[in-house]
Design a protein around this motif. Structure first.
Motif, PDB file in Angstrom:
ATOM      1  N   SER A 126      -3.907  46.546  66.922  1.00  0.00           N
ATOM      2  CA  SER A 126      -4.179  47.925  66.512  1.00  0.00           C
ATOM      3  C   SER A 126      -5.293  47.988  65.479  1.00  0.00           C
ATOM      4  O   SER A 126      -6.170  48.846  65.553  1.00  0.00           O
ATOM      5  N   VAL A 127      -5.271  47.079  64.521  1.00  0.00           N
ATOM      6  CA  VAL A 127      -6.285  47.075  63.470  1.00  0.00           C
ATOM      7  C   VAL A 127      -7.665  46.742  64.034  1.00  0.00           C
ATOM      8  O   VAL A 127      -8.664  47.391  63.696  1.00  0.00           O
ATOM      9  N   ALA A 134      -3.593  40.383  72.813  1.00  0.00           N
ATOM     10  CA  ALA A 134      -2.981  40.504  71.492  1.00  0.00           C
ATOM     11  C   ALA A 134      -2.073  39.324  71.164  1.00  0.00           C
ATOM     12  O   ALA A 134      -2.201  38.701  70.091  1.00  0.00           O
ATOM     13  N   ALA A 190       0.996  43.165  67.880  1.00  0.00           N
ATOM     14  CA  ALA A 190       0.678  44.576  68.094  1.00  0.00           C
ATOM     15  C   ALA A 190      -0.089  45.165  66.917  1.00  0.00           C
ATOM     16  O   ALA A 190      -1.053  45.924  67.105  1.00  0.00           O
ATOM     17  N   SER A 191       0.309  44.807  65.704  1.00  0.00           N
ATOM     18  CA  SER A 191      -0.380  45.356  64.535  1.00  0.00           C
ATOM     19  C   SER A 191      -1.789  44.806  64.409  1.00  0.00           C
ATOM     20  O   SER A 191      -2.725  45.532  64.063  1.00  0.00           O
ATOM     21  N   GLN A 206      -4.583  44.725  74.874  1.00  0.00           N
ATOM     22  CA  GLN A 206      -3.174  44.369  74.789  1.00  0.00           C
ATOM     23  C   GLN A 206      -2.869  43.015  75.412  1.00  0.00           C
ATOM     24  O   GLN A 206      -2.011  42.278  74.923  1.00  0.00           O
ATOM     25  N   ARG A 239     -12.017  45.060  59.959  1.00  0.00           N
ATOM     26  CA  ARG A 239     -12.742  45.614  61.108  1.00  0.00           C
ATOM     27  C   ARG A 239     -14.241  45.337  60.991  1.00  0.00           C
ATOM     28  O   ARG A 239     -14.902  45.029  61.991  1.00  0.00           O
ATOM     29  N   GLY A 282      -8.573  46.529  67.393  1.00  0.00           N
ATOM     30  CA  GLY A 282      -8.931  47.051  68.704  1.00  0.00           C
ATOM     31  C   GLY A 282      -8.923  45.997  69.795  1.00  0.00           C
ATOM     32  O   GLY A 282      -9.702  46.076  70.755  1.00  0.00           O
ATOM     33  N   HIS A 306      -7.775  46.579  55.967  1.00  0.00           N
ATOM     34  CA  HIS A 306      -8.033  46.808  57.395  1.00  0.00           C
ATOM     35  C   HIS A 306      -9.486  47.199  57.647  1.00  0.00           C
ATOM     36  O   HIS A 306     -10.096  46.761  58.638  1.00  0.00           O
TER      37      HIS A 306
END
Length: 432
Positions: free
Chosen positions: A82-83, A91, A78-79, A88, A319, A85, A315
């Motif tokens: 999130s970082v 992931a 999940a983390s 789900q 990205r 994008g 992060h």
């Protein structure tokens, strides 16, 4: 059954024979210049390590440092999603596969650097470093700890460092021969190539080494590093990089884009030197067209923004690197440089998401093509080739499992090889 058609011709049989005879030299030239993809695994990245920093534990150390960064800054699926994008549904499989990759095979291609990352040294010091590099590479392959591909980047063929580059190459290759022979994964990188004649000179060096050691002609190949504007556009307005591929006489395996040297060469200020700059896009587009069909692969450059410091800074760097890697993949640059262990998590996350998100569509299209079943997309042999190549690259890097690809397509690895490259052999299916 309908009425059988009457077949009639007007031309004498000798016309076709004459035409074929007139194109014999063209046929041979097409086969020589454009043999197609070699059908071998292409690494997703190249890691450069200065020769004085390289040790027997470098690969494992990079993997451990990458795992530590992942555990600290994105410890679960999940983390990480999130970082970066990530969707789900991707992931969990991406995070799990990234961790497994870093534990099993953190580096796919490693270059021990005797050029910019190493710099000028006393001759005795570089001699010793080259001999040491050969010993460590030989030991790594013998002990099963090597990356799939390993080698050196020597100094270039410009006058100031030419003799040094030749000597380092000789010492390294001689050391490998004395240690048992050249490993299958050996790769050499010739940097800062500006004129095709420099490629010709390096070919002569490799020919001399092969002759000295009784090696088969052509055993030694090399990558050409594109770091100057003159290597893209020659003074006479021609594409110099195409002439460099020809000058390599079948030995060129890759064209590697040097982000920062090339950017500086064309006057890009340091703040804007990046692999997505318009100048970089132009250079790589020319490289891509020049290499198409030749079997020479194009490799993207790197980012010098390192994922170090506090979490927010890491992060942001992740990205950036993830985005540049995804951008390159979409443009068919399937390999790039990684400069720091912290780049490995995002390299593999981007690569794995790229192949996993397209698995279903690629597999269904290829299966429909083989079955001549049609569907909402009408694919042709060239597309079947691209679909097979996509799936094979995904399997080779660990993004996809061979079993799941077979289940979805009904095709074996050998079948996919046959579609992807005529040099691999395998199935031939005509267009529906």
């Amino acid at each position: 059954m309908g009425q059988q058609e009457k077949v009639a011709t007007s031309l004498a049989g000798t016309v076709g024979e004459e035409i074929s005879a007139s194109l014999t030299s063209v046929d041979a030239e097409l086969a020589r210049r454009y043999p197609g993809d070699p059908g071998t695994r292409q690494p997703v990245h190249t890691v450069y390590v200065p020769a004085d920093d390289f040790t027997a534990t470098t690969i494992r150390t990079w993997g451990d440092r990458a795992l530590a960064a992942l555990d600290e800054h994105a410890p679960d699926a999940a983390s990480l999603a999130s970082v970066l994008g990530l969707p789900q549904d991707l992931a969990e499989p991406v995070h799990d596969r990234v961790r497994a990759k870093l534990e099993r095979e953190p580096v796919e291609d490693l270059r021990i650097d005797f050029e910019d990352g190493y710099g000028p040294r006393p001759d005795a010091e570089e001699d010793e470093a080259a001999a040491r590099a050969a010993r460590l590479v030989a030991e790594a392959y013998a002990g099963g700890t090597a990356a799939p591909y390993m080698g050196i980047r020597m100094k270039c063929m410009e006058a100031a460092v030419r003799d040094r580059g030749i000597r380092t190459t000789d010492i390294f290759l001689t050391g490998l021969m004395r240690a048992g022979g050249l490993p299958d994964g050996l790769v050499l990188t010739l940097p800062k190539v500006t004129y095709p004649e420099q490629v010709t000179a390096f070919v002569r060096l490799l020919e001399a080494f092969e002759e000295t050691h009784g090696l088969p002609p052509g055993r030694l190949g090399f990558e050409i590093q594109i770091e100057t504007s003159q290597s893209i556009l020659a003074a006479d307005g021609t594409a110099a990089v195409a002439r460099m591929i020809d000058a390599a006489r079948g030995r060129a395996t890759g064209l590697h884009y040097g982000t920062f040297d090339y950017s500086a060469c064309v006057g890009v200020s340091p703040a804007y030197q990046a692999s997505d700059h318009p100048a970089a896009d132009h250079a790589k587009a020319v490289m891509q067209v020049a290499a198409a069909g030749t079997g020479v692969r194009v490799c993207d450059g790197s980012t010098n923004v390192l994922p170090v410091g506090p979490a927010q800074q890491v992060h942001e760097a992740w990205r950036l690197h993830h985005g540049l890697t995804r951008r390159a993949l979409a443009r068919a640059y399937y390999q790039g440089w990684d400069m720091h262990p912290g780049h490995l998590p995002t390299r593999y996350a981007a690569v794995y998401a790229f192949y996993r998100e397209g698995l279903g569509q690629a597999a269904s299209r290829l299966a429909a093509y083989v079955a001549k079943a049609g569907g909402d997309v009408m694919d042709e042999p060239a597309t079947a080739k691209a679909l097979s190549g996509y799936l094979l690259r995904g399997v080779d890097c660990g993004a996809l499992d061979a079993t799941e690809v077979t289940e979805l397509t009904g095709l074996s690895r050998a079948d996919l090889d046959g579609f992807a490259s005529p040099r691999r052999g395998g199935l031939t299916v005509t267009a529906p």
